[in-house]
Scaffold this motif. Structure first.
Motif, PDB file in Angstrom:
ATOM      1  N   ALA B  38       0.939  -1.224  -0.133  1.00 57.98           N
ATOM      2  CA  ALA B  38      -0.100  -0.215  -0.046  1.00 57.98           C
ATOM      3  C   ALA B  38       1.010   1.242  -0.029  1.00 57.98           C
ATOM      4  CB  ALA B  38      -0.909  -0.098   1.427  1.00 57.98           C
ATOM      5  N   CYS B  39       1.925   1.259   0.691  1.00 56.29           N
ATOM      6  CA  CYS B  39       2.887   2.324   0.843  1.00 56.29           C
ATOM      7  C   CYS B  39       3.580   2.512  -0.532  1.00 56.29           C
ATOM      8  CB  CYS B  39       4.010   2.130   2.124  1.00 56.29           C
ATOM      9  SG  CYS B  39       3.272   2.364   3.566  1.00 56.29           S
ATOM     10  N   GLY B  40       3.717   1.362  -1.066  1.00 54.56           N
ATOM     11  CA  GLY B  40       4.163   1.624  -2.486  1.00 54.56           C
ATOM     12  C   GLY B  40       3.312   2.335  -3.626  1.00 54.56           C
ATOM     13  N   VAL B  41       2.091   2.011  -3.429  1.00 57.67           N
ATOM     14  CA  VAL B  41       1.160   2.659  -4.388  1.00 57.67           C
ATOM     15  C   VAL B  41       0.993   4.252  -3.777  1.00 57.67           C
ATOM     16  CG1 VAL B  41      -1.397   2.605  -4.741  1.00 57.67           C
ATOM     17  CG2 VAL B  41      -0.447   0.515  -4.602  1.00 57.67           C
ATOM     18  N   ALA B  42       1.243   4.365  -2.483  1.00 59.40           N
ATOM     19  CA  ALA B  42       1.422   5.603  -2.071  1.00 59.40           C
ATOM     20  C   ALA B  42       2.183   6.593  -2.653  1.00 59.40           C
ATOM     21  CB  ALA B  42       0.986   5.890  -0.673  1.00 59.40           C
ATOM     22  N   HIS B  43       3.582   5.896  -2.739  1.00 57.15           N
ATOM     23  CA  HIS B  43       4.528   6.544  -3.284  1.00 57.15           C
ATOM     24  C   HIS B  43       4.539   7.040  -4.973  1.00 57.15           C
ATOM     25  CE1 HIS B  43       7.976   7.046  -0.621  1.00 57.15           C
ATOM     26  NE2 HIS B  43       7.721   5.968   0.057  1.00 57.15           N
ATOM     27  N   TYR B  44       3.950   5.872  -5.338  1.00 61.25           N
ATOM     28  CA  TYR B  44       3.781   5.960  -6.687  1.00 61.25           C
ATOM     29  C   TYR B  44       2.731   7.171  -7.132  1.00 61.25           C
ATOM     30  CZ  TYR B  44       1.592   5.208 -11.251  1.00 61.25           C
ATOM     31  OH  TYR B  44       1.291   5.681 -12.720  1.00 61.25           O
ATOM     32  N   LEU B  45       1.703   7.172  -6.237  1.00 59.53           N
ATOM     33  CA  LEU B  45       0.855   8.319  -6.599  1.00 59.53           C
ATOM     34  C   LEU B  45       1.356   9.736  -6.336  1.00 59.53           C
ATOM     35  CD1 LEU B  45      -2.471   6.755  -5.156  1.00 59.53           C
ATOM     36  CD2 LEU B  45      -2.053   7.086  -7.413  1.00 59.53           C
ATOM     37  N   LEU B  46       2.094   9.700  -5.264  1.00 62.28           N
ATOM     38  CA  LEU B  46       2.725  11.159  -5.045  1.00 62.28           C
ATOM     39  C   LEU B  46       3.821  11.414  -5.947  1.00 62.28           C
ATOM     40  CD1 LEU B  46       3.015  10.331  -1.245  1.00 62.28           C
ATOM     41  CD2 LEU B  46       1.489  12.060  -2.379  1.00 62.28           C
ATOM     42  N   ARG B  47       4.523  10.543  -6.726  1.00 65.92           N
ATOM     43  CA  ARG B  47       5.428  10.982  -7.795  1.00 65.92           C
ATOM     44  C   ARG B  47       4.796  11.248  -8.869  1.00 65.92           C
ATOM     45  NH1 ARG B  47       7.852   5.590  -6.371  1.00 65.92           N
ATOM     46  NH2 ARG B  47       7.122   4.868  -8.213  1.00 65.92           N
ATOM     47  N   ASN B  48       3.601  11.066  -9.048  1.00 63.63           N
ATOM     48  CA  ASN B  48       2.860  10.965 -10.219  1.00 63.63           C
ATOM     49  C   ASN B  48       1.662  12.148 -10.234  1.00 63.63           C
ATOM     50  OD1 ASN B  48       3.810   9.220 -12.597  1.00 63.63           O
ATOM     51  ND2 ASN B  48       3.628   8.216 -10.689  1.00 63.63           N
ATOM     52  N   ASN B  49       2.168  13.301  -9.233  1.00 64.44           N
ATOM     53  CA  ASN B  49       1.215  14.615  -9.240  1.00 64.44           C
ATOM     54  C   ASN B  49       0.106  14.211  -8.571  1.00 64.44           C
ATOM     55  OD1 ASN B  49       1.290  17.277  -9.766  1.00 64.44           O
ATOM     56  ND2 ASN B  49       0.333  17.158 -11.646  1.00 64.44           N
ATOM     57  N   PHE B  50      -0.134  13.118  -7.770  1.00 62.56           N
ATOM     58  CA  PHE B  50      -1.487  13.105  -6.819  1.00 62.56           C
ATOM     59  C   PHE B  50      -1.273  13.799  -5.759  1.00 62.56           C
ATOM     60  CE2 PHE B  50      -4.245  10.564  -4.035  1.00 62.56           C
ATOM     61  CZ  PHE B  50      -5.315  10.351  -4.937  1.00 62.56           C
ATOM     62  N   LYS B  51      -2.155  14.656  -5.655  1.00 61.06           N
ATOM     63  CA  LYS B  51      -1.983  15.858  -4.648  1.00 61.06           C
ATOM     64  C   LYS B  51      -3.025  15.484  -3.315  1.00 61.06           C
ATOM     65  CE  LYS B  51       0.477  19.218  -6.537  1.00 61.06           C
ATOM     66  NZ  LYS B  51       0.778  18.312  -7.647  1.00 61.06           N
ATOM     67  N   ASN B  52      -2.920  16.087  -2.173  1.00 60.98           N
ATOM     68  CA  ASN B  52      -3.746  15.890  -1.166  1.00 60.98           C
ATOM     69  C   ASN B  52      -5.082  16.058  -1.580  1.00 60.98           C
ATOM     70  OD1 ASN B  52      -4.675  15.594   1.597  1.00 60.98           O
ATOM     71  ND2 ASN B  52      -3.789  17.869   2.264  1.00 60.98           N
ATOM     72  N   ASN B  53      -6.050  15.273  -1.087  1.00 60.68           N
ATOM     73  CA  ASN B  53      -7.536  15.408  -1.280  1.00 60.68           C
ATOM     74  C   ASN B  53      -7.866  15.109  -2.996  1.00 60.68           C
ATOM     75  OD1 ASN B  53      -8.233  16.408   1.116  1.00 60.68           O
ATOM     76  ND2 ASN B  53      -7.818  18.367   0.446  1.00 60.68           N
ATOM     77  N   ASP B  54      -6.902  14.449  -3.588  1.00 58.46           N
ATOM     78  CA  ASP B  54      -7.415  14.097  -4.751  1.00 58.46           C
ATOM     79  C   ASP B  54      -7.953  12.825  -4.742  1.00 58.46           C
ATOM     80  OD1 ASP B  54      -6.211  16.082  -6.457  1.00 58.46           O
ATOM     81  OD2 ASP B  54      -4.373  14.937  -6.909  1.00 58.46           O
TER      82      ASP B  54
END
Lengths: 83, 506
Positions: B38-54
């Motif tokens: 799950a943390c891997g997925v979170a890292h991926y999202l954050l690296r790809n411009n996924f912002k807080n509240n997206d």
């Protein structure tokens, strides 16, 4: 009409709503293809019991017997042979 | 992140890192493996411009991947939309667009996924295809994105309790889909309450057949992870024998279902053939279960705590439960409010009614939704001073137990599904020659209600049932398909033109 055709027609008419025979392959899994849900499978059992005059026991309600046209045809054949 | 879903999972990871969290067929996942992925997925999202509240949508059946993606989105500070996988592309696209989803985690095997991709405007959102080798351009490899397992501390810290955790869509073909907004607090409070009354703990395991995209399945998922229990995923009740075999073979302690689940078990299996001695509790929600079936179940499975429960998506799931020891004394009751929830029966002027008098159930507690996503009008029509107007008609007895007697809305309850007649009417009206249609629920022993459509054909047109059903099948989820079609010359209405639905419910 053959058992296979009777079952095919029943599934096509009542769950796929078509008379296009190419819409159903005899090996299509009713579960994997989303053709039947749990009430649908009960309806199919009632159909088999009524039309083929066999009794589907509770323990026979398993995918190996009921999850495709091929499985049902083979199941009915086995039932008739064991009678 | 004190009172968040992420905290609840993290507690279990801390306490039972090597314990099995999820079993699906041959796949198993321990708590630490689940967390790392799950943390891997979170890292991926954050690296790809996924912002807080997206937002991110999940077009995935119940699976380990669903759970990994769900918590990955939450850890990244986002909100999850668990899409109803039985829905057709028009609904799915509508929900993805309406929710402003930036990412969609999808199964490449989903029957509607190609249609969804065709209909969605380009670059609307990014698709991550789960489970298979990736070949399409711009896709992102699911196996790779789970690899970076360091905890993204910075994003965990910013998770406030009141943050939107999930949107659950309950209806809407076109126009205004109804998306129930649930915060971390809503879900956290409800889960803590469920853990208390079910006494869930890390020795428990459950066979789950409920879809996670509904609030009942969603609460089973999160409450069992919060308890450090093991979830065994079985995605269909098509073959109830198989489910009972798993319950027996894996010495499972819990099972949750809707009335039709238990109906199937009672009528199509021989419970005595299975060793269910490890089973500790069963829960039932999703509509009223016939007291006769409850009695049969108690008789066939003595010693098991059977919990009758009541709730709504708008309440994160759970509002009341009937303690197992009261099953005999209070047949037909939905019990009392769960810890942290208040229930009241009120009249149409919102005044509390007397004991035994029928009125509408209102509910209050930290589990009550934030509102409907992008729909203030719908929100204010059901939330009054923090109280949720449930639409369920009920009375309370002298011992404060609640009994549901009906609904004040036209919603159809079939199996575990809550269905708006409008969704189906809208689709049938699209057919050339259909002048008018009314959809109602008709009582059914197995499903509670089945769907009946009464159709008026315009002069000069012909219509056959198969054509009509084919159109429905192409455009509606399978559970929304009418079981019964009646062609009539007219639909009965009141003087003001409102359909007299009760006249059609026979």
């Amino acid at each position: 009409m053959s058992t296979e055709q009777q079952i095919r027609d029943y599934i096509l008419e009542n769950y796929l709503f078509t008379d296009d025979q190419s819409a159903l392959d005899n090996s299509d899994s009713f579960l994997d293809k989303g053709i039947l849900d749990s009430t649908g499978i009960l309806e199919v059992i009632y159909f088999i019991e009524e039309e083929m005059e066999i009794k589907v026991e509770d323990e026979e309600m398993i995918p190996e017997n009921l999850d495709s046209v091929n499985n049902i045809v083979a199941f009915i054949k086995r039932k008739n042979e064991s009678d | 992140m004190q009172n968040t879903l992420v905290q609840l999972l993290h507690n279990s990871v801390d306490r039972f890192p090597e314990k099995t969290a999820v079993i699906q067929g041959e796949t198993t996942l321990t708590y630490i493996e689940l967390w790392n992925k799950a943390c891997g997925v979170a890292h991926y999202l954050l690296r790809n411009n996924f912002k807080n509240n997206d937002k991110a949508s999940l077009l995935l059946d119940n699976s380990a991947e669903y759970i990994i993606a769900y918590y990955g989105v939450l850890i990244a500070g986002g909100s999850v939309i668990g899409l109803n996988t039985a829905a057709k592309s028009r609904d799915l696209v509508n929900w993805i667009e309406h929710s402003d989803s930036k990412f969609v985690f999808a199964s490449i095997n989903h029957a509607e996924v190609n249609d969804v991709l065709d209909i969605l405007p380009d670059n609307k959102c990014q698709f991550i295809f789960v489970g298979l080798e990736i070949t399409k351009q711009n896709d992102h490899d699911w196996n790779q994105i789970q690899m970076n397992s360091d905890l993204p501390e910075s994003c965990i810290e910013w998770l406030p309790d009141e943050k939107l955790a999930s949107i659950i869509y309950t209806s809407g073909t076109t126009g205004k889909p109804k998306g129930v907004m649930l915060s971390h607090t809503n879900l956290y409070e409800n889960i803590v309450s469920i853990l208390t009354y079910l006494k869930l703990n890390n020795n428990d395991s459950i066979v789950n057949v409920l879809p996670f995209y509904y609030s009942y399945g969603n609460s089973v998922l999160h409450s069992h992870l919060a308890a450090g229990a093991t979830l065994i995923l079985e995605n269909s009740m098509l073959y109830p024998q198989k489910i009972l075999s798993v319950l027996a073979d894996k010495k499972v302690t819990g099972f949750s279902g809707v009335p039709s689940t238990f109906n199937l078990i009672l009528n199509r299996t021989k419970l005595a053939d299975f060793d269910l001695s490890s089973l500790r509790y069963m829960t039932q929600a999703g509509g009223p279960m016939a007291p006769a079936n409850v009695e049969r179940l108690k008789k066939e499975l003595p010693g098991i705590d059977f919990f009758i429960m009541y709730g709504q998506t708008e309440a994160s799931a759970r509002l009341s439960y009937l303690p197992p020891e009261q099953l005999e004394n209070k047949p037909g009751s939905i019990g009392k409010a769960i810890p942290g929830v208040r229930l009241e029966i009120r009249d149409e002027n919102q005044k509390a009614v007397s004991i035994s008098e029928t009125g509408e159930i209102y509910a209050y507690g930290k589990n009550i939704m934030l509102g409907y996503w992008k729909d203030k009008e719908a929100t204010t029509s059901v939330i009054y001073d923090g109280w949720l107007k449930t639409g369920d008609l009920a009375y309370q007895d002298e011992d404060d137990y609640f009994y549901i007697v009906g609904r004040s809305t036209d919603m159809i309850k079939s199996g575990a599904h809550r269905i708006s007649p409008k969704d189906i009417e809208e689709v049938i009206l699209e057919l050339d020659g259909v002048e008018e249609v009314a959809v109602v629920g008709v009582a059914d022993v197995l499903l509670g209600q089945i769907i009946k459509a009464v159709v008026v054909i315009a002069p000069g047109y012909t219509m056959d049932k198969m054509k009509l059903m084919r159109h429905c099948k192409e455009n509606l989820a399978s559970y929304k398909l009418p079981k019964n079609i009646e062609f009539k010359d007219e639909i009965p209405k009141t003087a003001s033109g409102k359909i007299r639905r009760f006249m059609l419910e026979k």
